[in-house]
Design an enzyme around this catalytic site. Structure first.
Site, PDB file in Angstrom:
ATOM      1  N   VAL A 127       9.178 -13.311  39.406  1.00  0.00           N
ATOM      2  CA  VAL A 127       7.766 -13.118  39.645  1.00  0.00           C
ATOM      3  C   VAL A 127       7.268 -14.253  40.980  1.00  0.00           C
ATOM      4  CG1 VAL A 127       6.934 -12.837  37.188  1.00  0.00           C
ATOM      5  CG2 VAL A 127       7.492 -15.384  38.154  1.00  0.00           C
ATOM      6  N   HIS A 145       7.107  -7.851  35.874  1.00  0.00           N
ATOM      7  CA  HIS A 145       6.680  -8.944  35.268  1.00  0.00           C
ATOM      8  C   HIS A 145       5.535  -9.814  35.938  1.00  0.00           C
ATOM      9  CE1 HIS A 145      10.431  -9.619  32.558  1.00  0.00           C
ATOM     10  NE2 HIS A 145      10.021  -8.460  32.420  1.00  0.00           N
ATOM     11  N   CYS A 153      -8.981 -12.350  36.588  1.00  0.00           N
ATOM     12  CA  CYS A 153     -10.032 -13.240  35.654  1.00  0.00           C
ATOM     13  C   CYS A 153      -9.749 -12.743  34.666  1.00  0.00           C
ATOM     14  CB  CYS A 153     -11.257 -12.598  36.324  1.00  0.00           C
ATOM     15  SG  CYS A 153     -12.859 -13.194  35.608  1.00  0.00           S
ATOM     16  N   CYS A 158     -14.956  -8.407  33.466  1.00  0.00           N
ATOM     17  CA  CYS A 158     -14.636  -8.646  35.059  1.00  0.00           C
ATOM     18  C   CYS A 158     -13.044  -8.263  35.086  1.00  0.00           C
ATOM     19  CB  CYS A 158     -14.921 -10.044  35.320  1.00  0.00           C
ATOM     20  SG  CYS A 158     -14.637 -10.332  37.113  1.00  0.00           S
ATOM     21  N   CYS A 197     -13.176 -17.676  38.629  1.00  0.00           N
ATOM     22  CA  CYS A 197     -13.244 -16.309  39.217  1.00  0.00           C
ATOM     23  C   CYS A 197     -14.559 -16.676  40.249  1.00  0.00           C
ATOM     24  CB  CYS A 197     -13.487 -15.301  38.141  1.00  0.00           C
ATOM     25  SG  CYS A 197     -14.022 -13.777  39.040  1.00  0.00           S
ATOM     26  N   GLY A 240      21.809  -9.315  39.107  1.00  0.00           N
ATOM     27  CA  GLY A 240      21.351 -10.810  38.705  1.00  0.00           C
ATOM     28  C   GLY A 240      20.720 -10.711  37.432  1.00  0.00           C
ATOM     29  N   SER A 242      21.371  -9.187  32.967  1.00  0.00           N
ATOM     30  CA  SER A 242      22.389  -8.471  32.344  1.00  0.00           C
ATOM     31  C   SER A 242      21.735  -6.862  32.190  1.00  0.00           C
ATOM     32  CB  SER A 242      22.309  -9.080  30.842  1.00  0.00           C
ATOM     33  OG  SER A 242      23.019  -8.200  29.913  1.00  0.00           O
ATOM     34  N   ASN A 266      26.758  -9.348  39.504  1.00  0.00           N
ATOM     35  CA  ASN A 266      26.486 -10.650  38.829  1.00  0.00           C
ATOM     36  C   ASN A 266      27.692 -11.667  38.710  1.00  0.00           C
ATOM     37  OD1 ASN A 266      24.820 -11.906  36.903  1.00  0.00           O
ATOM     38  ND2 ASN A 266      24.538 -10.208  35.532  1.00  0.00           N
ATOM     39  N   THR A 267      27.327 -12.726  38.266  1.00  0.00           N
ATOM     40  CA  THR A 267      28.320 -13.872  38.401  1.00  0.00           C
ATOM     41  C   THR A 267      29.497 -13.769  37.313  1.00  0.00           C
ATOM     42  OG1 THR A 267      26.832 -15.347  37.064  1.00  0.00           O
ATOM     43  CG2 THR A 267      27.048 -15.652  39.503  1.00  0.00           C
TER      44      THR A 267
HETATM   45 ZN   LIG Z   1     -14.525 -12.567  36.958  1.00  0.00          ZN
END
Ligand SMILES: [Zn+2]
Length: 300
Positions: A127, A145, A153, A158, A197, A240, A242, A266-267
């Site tokens: 993310v 993700h 919002c 909304c 918002c 990176g 599993s 991967n490590t």
């Molecule tokens: Zn809103």
């Protein structure tokens, strides 16, 4: 490019390569540079890629946040019962991510996203926005993700969504620079001190990340399915993360059933892929080093 040229090129790279890895790389390079065999590549990206940029995983957020668990910080219930605390946690993560730089692994995938003649898609579980900041073509990136830099919002009526908000701090009350140590605990925030918002003027904004207990974004899942069905995936890169964790596990199975090959970055060695056969590769080590090496013939 012939395998001989590829082998000689290894000498130019500043990475220790064992004989085993060298022969594995040659086999990988022969495969990815054969346009009759490798036209479509799907990458699954997890926290290990960003660890190479110094970004801790959720669990390793460290310091002040160590005493909390995911139920306190990353669920809809946590947000509704203590939005100030949850926003402080995400303000911290935004700050950390903005102070990290995309690494050579992000950059290698970004370059691959611009290579003509290769159908490429990345499903990212991160993310932190580093793939995007590394220059990856946004059309080739699905953030399963969500993103720390998306705001949504929470007002039912909304639908306001703001993407690519990189302001740090997001608001004056979320400037945490002088807080979070033993002597300066985080202040309690009132609702009106939190981001609201700009459209409906009453809804509280929330981070556009997937919280525990929430469903994967349907649109992104549909896009991934369509990509896999339409193109047939020749190669899946598991980077990176599993490959046993959902949803990575299910995509690996789908690609294998289609006759595609798998390369794991991967490590640690993935014991499920116990020995390399002609359909799999394992590149053990820091993905910021192994990815550029593995993809070199395509992205030079
Ligand atoms: Zn809103």
């Amino acid at each position: 490019m012939s395998s001989k040229e590829v082998s000689e090129d290894h000498e130019d790279w500043d990475v220790d390569i064992s004989a085993e890895m060298s022969s594995s790389l040659d086999r990988f390079h022969r495969f990815i540079t054969d346009p009759t065999k490798c036209k479509t590549i799907l990458a699954l990206v997890g926290a290990g890629l960003s660890a190479a940029s110094g970004l801790p995983t959720f669990r390793g957020s460290g310091g002040y946040w160590r005493k909390y668990n995911s139920i306190d910080l990353a669920t809809p219930d946590a947000f509704y019962s203590n939005p100030g605390l949850v926003w402080q946690f995400y303000a911290h993560r935004r700050h950390m991510a903005l102070n990290a730089e995309p690494n050579d692994g992000h950059n290698a995938l970004a370059k691959l996203s611009h290579v003509k003649g290769i159908n490429f898609l990345t499903i990212s579980q991160n993310v932190d926005g580093l793939s995007q900041r590394g220059g990856q073509d946004p059309q080739t990136l699905l953030e399963f993700h969500g993103s720390l830099f998306e705001l949504q919002c929470t007002e039912f009526s909304c639908s306001y969504v703001e993407k690519n908000n990189f302001e740090d701090p997001l608001t004056g009350s979320l400037d945490l620079q002088n807080f979070g140590s033993k002597n300066h605990p985080l202040p309690s925030l009132e609702i009106d001190q939190l981001p609201h918002c700009p459209r409906c003027r009453k809804g509280l904004l929330r981070p556009g990340v997937l919280w525990f207990g929430e469903s994967l974004p349907l649109q992104a899942v549909d896009k991934a399915d369509e990509f896999i069905v339409r193109n047939g995936v020749d190669l899946i890169l598991v980077i990176g993360t599993s490959r046993t964790i959902w949803p990575a596990a299910s995509y690996v199975d789908i690609v294998k059933n289609q006759g595609g090959k798998i390369a794991i970055f991967n490590t640690e060695r993935d014991e499920l892929e116990s020995s390399e056969d002609c359909n799999s590769w394992q590149f053990i080590g820091d993905c910021a080093k192994t990815l550029p090496l593995a993809l070199a013939p395509l992205i030079k």
